[in-house]
Design an enzyme around this catalytic site. Structure first.
Site, PDB file in Angstrom:
ATOM      1  N   LEU A 156      10.124   5.255  -8.480  1.00  0.00           N
ATOM      2  CA  LEU A 156      10.464   5.120  -7.060  1.00  0.00           C
ATOM      3  C   LEU A 156      10.286   3.702  -6.559  1.00  0.00           C
ATOM      4  O   LEU A 156       9.273   3.069  -6.834  1.00  0.00           O
ATOM      5  CB  LEU A 156       9.525   6.019  -6.243  1.00  0.00           C
ATOM      6  CG  LEU A 156       9.684   5.915  -4.725  1.00  0.00           C
ATOM      7  CD1 LEU A 156      10.512   7.062  -4.189  1.00  0.00           C
ATOM      8  CD2 LEU A 156       8.339   5.902  -4.033  1.00  0.00           C
ATOM      9  N   ASP A 185       9.204   0.627   0.279  1.00  0.00           N
ATOM     10  CA  ASP A 185       9.238  -0.525   1.200  1.00  0.00           C
ATOM     11  C   ASP A 185       9.426  -1.871   0.488  1.00  0.00           C
ATOM     12  O   ASP A 185       8.787  -2.130  -0.534  1.00  0.00           O
ATOM     13  CB  ASP A 185       7.914  -0.682   1.955  1.00  0.00           C
ATOM     14  CG  ASP A 185       7.411   0.584   2.569  1.00  0.00           C
ATOM     15  OD1 ASP A 185       8.055   1.626   2.419  1.00  0.00           O
ATOM     16  OD2 ASP A 185       6.344   0.528   3.192  1.00  0.00           O
ATOM     17  N   GLN A 209       7.525  -1.586  -3.126  1.00  0.00           N
ATOM     18  CA  GLN A 209       6.530  -0.578  -3.423  1.00  0.00           C
ATOM     19  C   GLN A 209       7.045   0.228  -4.601  1.00  0.00           C
ATOM     20  O   GLN A 209       8.155   0.790  -4.531  1.00  0.00           O
ATOM     21  CB  GLN A 209       6.347   0.337  -2.205  1.00  0.00           C
ATOM     22  CG  GLN A 209       5.556  -0.270  -1.090  1.00  0.00           C
ATOM     23  CD  GLN A 209       4.070  -0.255  -1.385  1.00  0.00           C
ATOM     24  OE1 GLN A 209       3.426   0.769  -1.258  1.00  0.00           O
ATOM     25  NE2 GLN A 209       3.516  -1.386  -1.782  1.00  0.00           N
ATOM     26  N   SER A 247       1.857  -1.666   1.435  1.00  0.00           N
ATOM     27  CA  SER A 247       2.787  -2.693   1.908  1.00  0.00           C
ATOM     28  C   SER A 247       2.124  -3.896   2.563  1.00  0.00           C
ATOM     29  O   SER A 247       0.998  -3.814   3.072  1.00  0.00           O
ATOM     30  CB  SER A 247       3.772  -2.073   2.900  1.00  0.00           C
ATOM     31  OG  SER A 247       4.673  -1.305   2.158  1.00  0.00           O
ATOM     32  N   ARG A 251      -2.515  -0.178   8.329  1.00  0.00           N
ATOM     33  CA  ARG A 251      -1.975  -0.800   7.109  1.00  0.00           C
ATOM     34  C   ARG A 251      -0.773  -1.687   7.408  1.00  0.00           C
ATOM     35  O   ARG A 251      -0.310  -1.789   8.514  1.00  0.00           O
ATOM     36  CB  ARG A 251      -1.598   0.283   6.098  1.00  0.00           C
ATOM     37  CG  ARG A 251      -0.627   1.333   6.622  1.00  0.00           C
ATOM     38  CD  ARG A 251      -0.259   2.342   5.541  1.00  0.00           C
ATOM     39  NE  ARG A 251       0.569   3.406   6.086  1.00  0.00           N
ATOM     40  CZ  ARG A 251       0.108   4.553   6.559  1.00  0.00           C
ATOM     41  NH1 ARG A 251      -1.189   4.815   6.547  1.00  0.00           N
ATOM     42  NH2 ARG A 251       0.932   5.454   7.063  1.00  0.00           N
ATOM     43  N   ASP A 252      -0.231  -2.291   6.351  1.00  0.00           N
ATOM     44  CA  ASP A 252       1.008  -3.064   6.346  1.00  0.00           C
ATOM     45  C   ASP A 252       0.880  -4.394   7.095  1.00  0.00           C
ATOM     46  O   ASP A 252       1.612  -4.664   8.061  1.00  0.00           O
ATOM     47  CB  ASP A 252       2.179  -2.249   6.946  1.00  0.00           C
ATOM     48  CG  ASP A 252       2.302  -0.871   6.331  1.00  0.00           C
ATOM     49  OD1 ASP A 252       1.795  -0.693   5.213  1.00  0.00           O
ATOM     50  OD2 ASP A 252       2.894   0.023   6.960  1.00  0.00           O
ATOM     51  N   GLU A 288       4.516   2.191  11.369  1.00  0.00           N
ATOM     52  CA  GLU A 288       4.411   1.573  10.055  1.00  0.00           C
ATOM     53  C   GLU A 288       5.162   0.248  10.046  1.00  0.00           C
ATOM     54  O   GLU A 288       6.121   0.047  10.797  1.00  0.00           O
ATOM     55  CB  GLU A 288       4.977   2.509   8.981  1.00  0.00           C
ATOM     56  CG  GLU A 288       4.143   3.772   8.836  1.00  0.00           C
ATOM     57  CD  GLU A 288       4.456   4.559   7.572  1.00  0.00           C
ATOM     58  OE1 GLU A 288       3.502   4.975   6.896  1.00  0.00           O
ATOM     59  OE2 GLU A 288       5.642   4.761   7.261  1.00  0.00           O
TER      60      GLU A 288
HETATM   61  C1  FRU Z   1       5.939   3.053   4.635  1.00  0.00           C
HETATM   62  C2  FRU Z   1       4.579   3.204   3.992  1.00  0.00           C
HETATM   63  C3  FRU Z   1       3.616   2.113   4.432  1.00  0.00           C
HETATM   64  C4  FRU Z   1       2.642   2.068   3.286  1.00  0.00           C
HETATM   65  C5  FRU Z   1       3.550   2.292   2.113  1.00  0.00           C
HETATM   66  C6  FRU Z   1       2.922   3.026   0.966  1.00  0.00           C
HETATM   67  O1  FRU Z   1       6.951   3.665   3.909  1.00  0.00           O
HETATM   68  O2  FRU Z   1       4.038   4.483   4.245  1.00  0.00           O
HETATM   69  O3  FRU Z   1       3.015   2.363   5.683  1.00  0.00           O
HETATM   70  O4  FRU Z   1       1.975   0.838   3.215  1.00  0.00           O
HETATM   71  O5  FRU Z   1       4.649   3.034   2.595  1.00  0.00           O
HETATM   72  O6  FRU Z   1       3.827   3.100  -0.101  1.00  0.00           O
END
Ligand code: FRU
Length: 485
Positions: free
Chosen positions: A43, A46, A62, A106, A165-166, A224
């Site tokens: 897979l 992001d 990701q 991310s 996060r992110d 996100e």
């Molecule tokens: C968005 C998300 C982010 C996270 C990542 C994990 O698609 O959920 O918030 O960092 O994917 O794969």
């Protein structure tokens, strides 16, 4: 659909040998793409760490190696000289520390002092599976590989939920400080952005407060992948609100929107100058990220995941899924972003194909319209039935896109019909087809619609009604499907 145990999803990749066969198998798929970044196995979701550094574009995605499932995430690294010809570089950042034991989630990149730095979320989970998200950093080494700092920059706040996060890192000239925006959820489950700032990139980070976005206190349960950028003399705020339905978006609870406005770093307020819009009106578009250090103060470059959390796609059966959109250049006209594919995509054009009612699996369709009602159907059967319908209603100045006519239907519960409202009468659709995706740019980027699509052999035809003028170009391949881990 395959059921995965937690153990299977979070299995650590010990050696590339473990996935060689998987790669060999998936590259035979007729849905593998020719000019989009796609996962080497498993897979891709992001886009991460997107930046230009010393004339090279760096992008990560990701990555979950084992299959089309969200599990232990890595940052997989690709590079390009021109944003179209991408080279697989292998894993960029591994989840190999205690603080990111359940995934390198991310984040973004920034270049400073002749180095390229990455900021990401270390997704730590305890034995009882309680999540503790850390904000972490890495620096691109002379060997071209990111090297992690030995400890996180900061941990989560306890006055917000575990969803923090992110990190999007950026520099604010007028303040002579670095900033990080973190996507978050409040304790009462509202989407928020937390702001941190520091004079130095790798130390001294302090919590500055919550970003105020007047009028947006109740939109969604988690924001996100927040991003901020500047286009012309306006600021733009981008994020992916979750856990909410939005008008005109069917049953989907995952979105990617933008707001144009003005950012004030003294009060940490982003004041919208108009209503939010969807970055893309399609079925499959999420977690968009702005590139850093593009060297262009007037426009921004964006890339995004063709896919959505919680959704499922036909190639899951083949153990892979997800790709990156075409990179797009952003400018502003009035109260909307104009998004055009980067110029380099037009260099992939080969022959002009005869517009004889058939489509190639990899091509660009340029359709001209005269502003009146019209309909274009892509991927119909030979008798013109079925296909992806694009119906333009001049009265509403809207294209309605319907994928119910395709042989392979998916995510039917989320909705298979969506509107793409335009800002002016329809004159042109520039449509990029790449085996399992379609990106439709309306009126030179006034609105965009991205969808996965999995045509079967009998569906490579098109049909139209009304005044539609069709041109078709073959496009050459620009992303090598090789095995680099
Ligand atoms: C968005 C998300 C982010 C996270 C990542 C994990 O698609 O959920 O918030 O960092 O994917 O794969």
């Amino acid at each position: 659909m395959r059921e995965w145990t937690r153990e299977e999803r979070y299995r650590v990749l010990k050696s590339a040998d473990e996935i060689t066969d998987l790669h060999e198998r998936i590259i035979k798929s007729s849905y593998r793409q020719a000019y989009h970044v796609q996962p080497v196995t498993g897979l891709s979701s992001d886009p991460n760490g997107f930046a230009c550094f010393n004339g090279v574009w760096h992008l990560f995605y990701q990555w979950c190696p084992w299959g089309a499932v969200h599990g232990l995430k890595y940052w997989y690294h690709v590079t390009s000289p021109d944003l179209m010809h991408w080279k697989n570089e292998g894993v960029g950042i591994y989840p190999d520390c205690e603080y990111d034991n359940r995934g390198v989630h991310s984040g973004s990149a920034i270049s400073a002092d002749g180095r390229l730095y990455f900021f990401y979320t270390g997704n730590h989970r305890d034995e009882d599976w309680t999540r503790i998200p850390y904000t972490c950093a890495a620096v691109l080494g002379d060997d071209g590989k990111p090297c992690k700092l030995d400890k996180p920059l900061f941990g989560p706040r306890d006055d917000y939920s575990e969803h923090q996060r992110d990190p999007k890192v950026f520099y604010v000239e007028e303040k002579s400080r670095y900033y990080i925006f973190i996507g978050a959820q409040s304790l009462d489950k509202k989407g928020r952005v937390l702001v941190y700032s520091s004079e130095k990139l790798l130390e001294g980070w302090e919590y500055a407060g919550e970003l105020k976005v007047p009028g947006y206190e109740d939109l969604g349960g988690m924001w996100e992948c927040p991003c901020i950028g500047r286009v012309g003399d306006k600021d733009i705020l981008l994020f992916s609100p979750q856990y909410t339905k939005l008008p005109g978006r069917g049953e989907s609870t995952n979105h990617n929107i933008y707001i144009i406005g003005n950012m004030d770093y003294d009060t940490l307020t982003f004041s919208p100058s108009s209503d939010y819009r969807h970055l893309d009106y399609g079925f499959d578009f999420y977690a968009a990220q702005l590139a850093s250090n593009t060297g262009d103060p007037d426009s921004e470059i964006i890339i995004s995941w063709i896919g959505l959390p919680d959704n499922h796609y036909p190639t899951e059966e083949e153990d892979w899924e997800g790709s990156m959109t075409l990179p797009r250049r952003l400018t502003i006209q009035g109260d909307r972003l104009i998004q055009k594919p980067v110029d380099a995509v037009y260099e992939l054009r080969g022959d002009k194909l005869s517009a004889d009612g058939t489509l190639a699996p990899v091509c660009e369709v340029v359709a001209g319209f005269d502003g009146n009602d019209a309909s274009l159907k892509l991927f119909t059967k030979a008798d013109g039935s079925g296909g992806l319908r694009i119906d333009y209603d001049a009265g509403k100045m809207t294209c309605t896109i319907d994928r119910t006519g395709m042989d392979k239907r998916f995510n039917t519960q989320v909705g298979e019909v969506l509107d793409m409202p335009l800002g002016s009468p329809l004159k042109k659709l520039d449509i990029f087809i790449d085996r399992s995706s379609v990106e439709i740019f309306a009126n030179d980027g006034e609105a965009v619609f991205t969808t996965h699509l999995y045509p079967t052999e009998r569906e490579f035809n098109y049909a139209f009604s009304g005044a539609v003028d069709v041109e078709i170009w073959s496009l050459s391949s620009s992303v090598k499907d090789d095995f680099v881990v």
